[in-house]
Design a protein around this motif. Structure first.
Motif, PDB file in Angstrom:
ATOM      1  N   THR A  59       0.828  -1.195   0.000  1.00  0.00           N
ATOM      2  CA  THR A  59       0.000   0.000   0.000  1.00  0.00           C
ATOM      3  C   THR A  59       0.871   1.257   0.000  1.00  0.00           C
ATOM      4  O   THR A  59       2.060   1.217   0.336  1.00  0.00           O
ATOM      5  N   PHE A  60       0.242   2.358  -0.337  1.00  0.00           N
ATOM      6  CA  PHE A  60       0.907   3.652  -0.270  1.00  0.00           C
ATOM      7  C   PHE A  60       1.401   3.917   1.146  1.00  0.00           C
ATOM      8  O   PHE A  60       2.509   4.434   1.349  1.00  0.00           O
ATOM      9  N   GLU A  61       0.601   3.544   2.150  1.00  0.00           N
ATOM     10  CA  GLU A  61       0.984   3.779   3.545  1.00  0.00           C
ATOM     11  C   GLU A  61       2.230   2.987   3.920  1.00  0.00           C
ATOM     12  O   GLU A  61       3.112   3.488   4.628  1.00  0.00           O
ATOM     13  N   GLU A 100       3.275  13.231   3.941  1.00  0.00           N
ATOM     14  CA  GLU A 100       2.280  12.450   3.210  1.00  0.00           C
ATOM     15  C   GLU A 100       1.774  13.187   1.971  1.00  0.00           C
ATOM     16  O   GLU A 100       1.630  12.593   0.904  1.00  0.00           O
ATOM     17  N   ALA A 104       2.194  11.925  -1.798  1.00  0.00           N
ATOM     18  CA  ALA A 104       1.035  11.726  -2.672  1.00  0.00           C
ATOM     19  C   ALA A 104       1.221  12.473  -3.993  1.00  0.00           C
ATOM     20  O   ALA A 104       0.822  11.990  -5.060  1.00  0.00           O
ATOM     21  N   ASP A 108       1.137  10.797  -7.692  1.00  0.00           N
ATOM     22  CA  ASP A 108       0.203  11.278  -8.707  1.00  0.00           C
ATOM     23  C   ASP A 108       0.890  12.006  -9.859  1.00  0.00           C
ATOM     24  O   ASP A 108       0.220  12.520 -10.765  1.00  0.00           O
ATOM     25  N   TYR A 139      -0.912   0.233  -3.849  1.00  0.00           N
ATOM     26  CA  TYR A 139      -2.367   0.283  -3.709  1.00  0.00           C
ATOM     27  C   TYR A 139      -2.784   1.409  -2.767  1.00  0.00           C
ATOM     28  O   TYR A 139      -2.150   1.663  -1.740  1.00  0.00           O
ATOM     29  N   ARG A 140      -3.870   2.073  -3.154  1.00  0.00           N
ATOM     30  CA  ARG A 140      -4.618   2.948  -2.256  1.00  0.00           C
ATOM     31  C   ARG A 140      -6.008   2.358  -2.161  1.00  0.00           C
ATOM     32  O   ARG A 140      -6.792   2.432  -3.110  1.00  0.00           O
TER      33      ARG A 140
END
Length: 386
Positions: A59-61, A100, A104, A108, A139-140
């Motif tokens: 995941t992105f996190e 964060e 992001a 993007d 993944y988000r």
């Protein structure tokens, strides 16, 4: 940027010399299982930081956590060891800033990634090809996104096929089908070039005989060829990106737990046939219909598709490797609608050589996702080594 590629059995033993540890701060991304299996505590220099807090299909996190951990130790060298998930997290650890919102923006494409550390990638599977590509999949929620920029690419890829010898059948063949999908999709992509087509054809020439004829587990020689094919197919999609088979595989993996390569191959079974049968008005390659016709002719030759649709031949390869050609679920039409909507919204659709209509894709996906009663019936726990 060009990745330096070092290959061959025993290459992993040269990691310390290749990395030139010296006094550099080293940040290593590898799963706990990989670290134990390869005895990384004996390989890595004193003080190296090991990051293992991620899962398959990261995941992105998790990627942001890796980037923050890398910044804490101010590492000048990042080393990713493992399957595609580990390598993608390692790429993100170098590329993402710690804030964060800024991270992001990088994901993007609104902000350039960081490139203030060297990056060495060591795959332990043969298929994803992340060691030679300039993107990383994250993944988000249920949606898959790609870090995609030249600075994402590794400085060095160290590819030792011996590291794949312990991979079981399910993982081995799913990864091989991932490489197969990379090569097929790159070959028919509207962005294909003479060079990308050479890479894709070379990869398929290695992959198809093994998928068709190998024993339940490949020999060492066949594993060497699978690693070579993964590099070639990775170099092909590095130039073209993937297409609809990958775009629609992401939600299958997210919602059903299918292994990524298997999901891609399932989509190839209907997409290849759809492209073969497309009317001129549905072709989407700006170079004209001859480009699509030529790509399909090349694929038919490489697959030996005499008297069969390409999709049928790919189904035969899945059966030869003991993988299901349908996925049984409880999701019904609601799941089909979600998969189609998310897949068609992906930016990976753009290279597909035909116009995809949601109704025809939904019909194909509905045939693929049958009512429960078979081996893909539940959201399976992902067992691949990350």
């Amino acid at each position: 940027m060009t990745t330096r590629i070092l290959t061959g059995r025993g290459t992993f033993d040269r990691l310390a010399d290749i990395a030139e540890w010296d006094s550099r701060s080293v940040f290593v991304v590898a799963s706990a299982g990989t670290a134990k299996r390869l005895m990384l505590d004996r390989v890595l220099p004193p003080g190296a930081r090991l990051f293992s807090q991620f899962r398959p299909n990261p995941t992105f996190e998790q990627a942001l956590a890796a980037a923050r951990a890398r910044h804490v130790c101010d590492a000048e060298l990042v080393v990713g060891i493992g399957g595609g998930s580990a390598l993608d997290v390692a790429k993100a650890a170098r590329a993402l800033p710690v804030e964060e919102s800024a991270a992001a923006d990088v994901l993007d494409g609104r902000r350039a990634p960081l490139a203030n550390a060297r990056l060495i990638l060591v795959p332990t599977t043969a298929g994803p090809g992340s060691e030679v590509t300039r993107f990383a999949a994250l993944y988000r929620g249920s949606r898959k996104f790609s870090l995609d920029a030249p600075d994402i690419q590794a400085d060095t890829a160290l590819v030792d096929p011996a590291l794949t010898d312990c991979c079981g059948a399910a993982q081995t063949w799913s990864c091989a089908f991932d490489a197969l999908a990379h090569a097929v999709e790159s070959l028919w992509s509207t962005r294909s070039t003479e060079q990308s087509r050479r890479y894709a054809e070379a990869a398929l020439s290695l992959l198809i005989p093994i998928l068709r004829d190998a024993d339940p587990l490949p020999s060492h020689t066949e594993r060497d060829r699978l690693s070579e094919a993964a590099i070639l197919a990775g170099q092909a999609i590095d130039r073209t990106r993937t297409t609809a088979a990958h775009a629609l595989a992401y939600p299958l993996t997210s919602y059903l737990g299918l292994r990524h390569g298997h999901a891609c191959a399932l989509n190839l079974t209907w997409l290849a046939t759809m492209i073969e049968a497309a009317e001129p008005g549905d072709l989407a390659d700006a170079r004209g219909p001859d480009a699509v016709v030529s790509a399909i002719a090349t694929l038919r030759r490489l697959f030996g598709a005499h008297g069969q649709a390409l999709g049928q031949v790919i189904q035969g390869l899945l059966r030869a490797r003991g993988l299901p050609t349908r996925c049984h679920t409880d999701g019904g039409t609601a799941l089909v609608d979600i998969v189609v909507a998310e897949g068609l919204a992906s930016n990976r659709i753009s290279g597909t050589p035909i116009v995809l209509h949601s109704a025809s894709v939904a019909a194909a996906m509905g045939d693929l996702l049958r009512p429960r009663g078979g081996p893909c019936g539940s959201r399976a726990k992902e067992l691949s080594d990350v």
